[in-house]
Design an enzyme around this catalytic site. Structure first.
Site, PDB file in Angstrom:
ATOM      1  CG  HIS A  21      17.758 -43.353 -24.959  1.00 23.02           C
ATOM      2  ND1 HIS A  21      17.725 -42.560 -25.891  1.00 23.02           N
ATOM      3  CD2 HIS A  21      19.354 -43.148 -24.488  1.00 23.02           C
ATOM      4  CE1 HIS A  21      18.779 -41.903 -26.327  1.00 23.02           C
ATOM      5  NE2 HIS A  21      19.761 -42.234 -25.312  1.00 23.02           N
ATOM      6  CB  CYS A  22      19.959 -48.370 -26.841  1.00 19.91           C
ATOM      7  SG  CYS A  22      21.427 -49.406 -26.724  1.00 19.91           S
ATOM      8  CB  VAL A  23      23.191 -45.748 -22.528  1.00 16.67           C
ATOM      9  CG1 VAL A  23      21.867 -45.089 -21.518  1.00 16.67           C
ATOM     10  CG2 VAL A  23      23.386 -47.032 -21.725  1.00 16.67           C
ATOM     11  N   GLY A  29      23.266 -44.551 -28.003  1.00 17.46           N
ATOM     12  CA  GLY A  29      22.677 -43.086 -28.220  1.00 17.46           C
ATOM     13  C   GLY A  29      21.572 -42.941 -28.992  1.00 17.46           C
TER      14      GLY A  29
END
Length: 286
Positions: free
Chosen positions: A125-127, A130
């Protein structure tokens, strides 16, 4: 009422990294454009010709366009299982049951508690965006990283003149503090807003280049090995199809052109459910 407010605050906070990244990307582009048009190079006798300036501007806006367009397609392309038929007849080795989504999920698929859904061939999950990196949007994530790395490398090279200008009179306490903590120098009134802006963006380019380089080359390493981030710690590589096979299954059948522009069609050869296995899926026996 409280839960609604907390939900809105959480939603706003989730967008902050995207807004910050957008601000930094356009700030760096604007500063480098200024260096090209006005401030580069340092010596007036060595001023670039209009042709050189046009070529530099074309190169940097090409990189900016690829960063923005790949990021947009990455966010808008969902890699989740929503709308994907996961029929019971296909359940086999490597399939698991997700009690949150209440469905069987194929190999390399896992549940993301931020996206609140299972993601096909989930990488992570790429913060910063998002959004999960998965089967359908992995290409856009990698090419966005490629152009971010290229752009930051170019911007750092261009900002070498800023470092030279700051250190022109020698390595003093003032110059070192301006490079290391420009915010403090601005607040204390030691430098002008213009000097702070150049120093801050130059520092951002260097730090950003180091961080993006680490992410980019790590994901290139995974691409070569045919693994996702969730699989990299394992010594087994059951989905490794060789360099060309891994490129096709990540960037699409036209991988040799797809990295140039996100608008170039490059269909993925698989469906995100079934994978060609070249090794054992079972963990090694002790």
């Amino acid at each position: 009422m409280t839960s609604s407010v907390l939900g809105n605050v959480e939603k706003m906070c989730s967008h902050l990294p995207v807004l910050l990244n957008t601000f930094l990307v356009f700030s760096i582009t604007g500063e480098v454009s200024y260096l090209v048009l006005v401030g580069a190079p340092l010596e007036p006798a060595q001023r670039w010709s209009s042709l050189w300036k046009s070529m530099h501007l074309l190169a940097q806006f090409f990189m900016l366009g690829n960063i923005c367009w790949n990021a947009l397609l990455f966010v808008r392309t969902t890699p989740s299982i929503k709308g994907v038929f996961l029929g019971g007849d296909h359940v086999g080795q490597g399939w698991k049951y997700c009690y949150t989504c209440e469905t069987h999920t194929p190999p390399r698929c896992s549940h993301c508690y931020d996206c609140k859904v299972c993601v096909l061939r989930r990488d992570h999950h790429c913060v910063f965006f998002g959004r999960c990196v998965g089967f359908r949007n992995h290409r856009y994530f990698l090419t966005c990283l490629l152009y971010m790395w290229s752009g930051l490398l170019y911007a750092t090279w261009m900002n070498a003149e800023v470092f030279i200008l700051i250190l022109k009179e020698g390595v003093t306490l003032h110059s070192v503090l301006l490079l290391l903590i420009p915010w403090l120098m601005l607040v204390s009134g030691q430098v002008s807003a213009r000097a702070f802006s150049f120093a801050f963006i130059a520092d951002t380019c260097v730090v950003g280049l180091l961080l993006v380089s680490a992410f980019f080359f790590f994901h290139l390493f995974l691409l070569v090995r045919g693994q996702t981030t969730r699989e990299w710690y394992s010594s087994r590589r059951p989905y490794n199809l060789g360099l060309l096979g891994n490129l096709r299954h990540t960037l699409g059948s036209r991988w040799y052109l797809g990295w140039l522009c996100p608008l170039i069609s490059s269909p993925l050869p698989g469906d995100g459910i079934h994978f060609q296995v070249t090794g054992s899926l079972e963990p090694p026996r002790q």
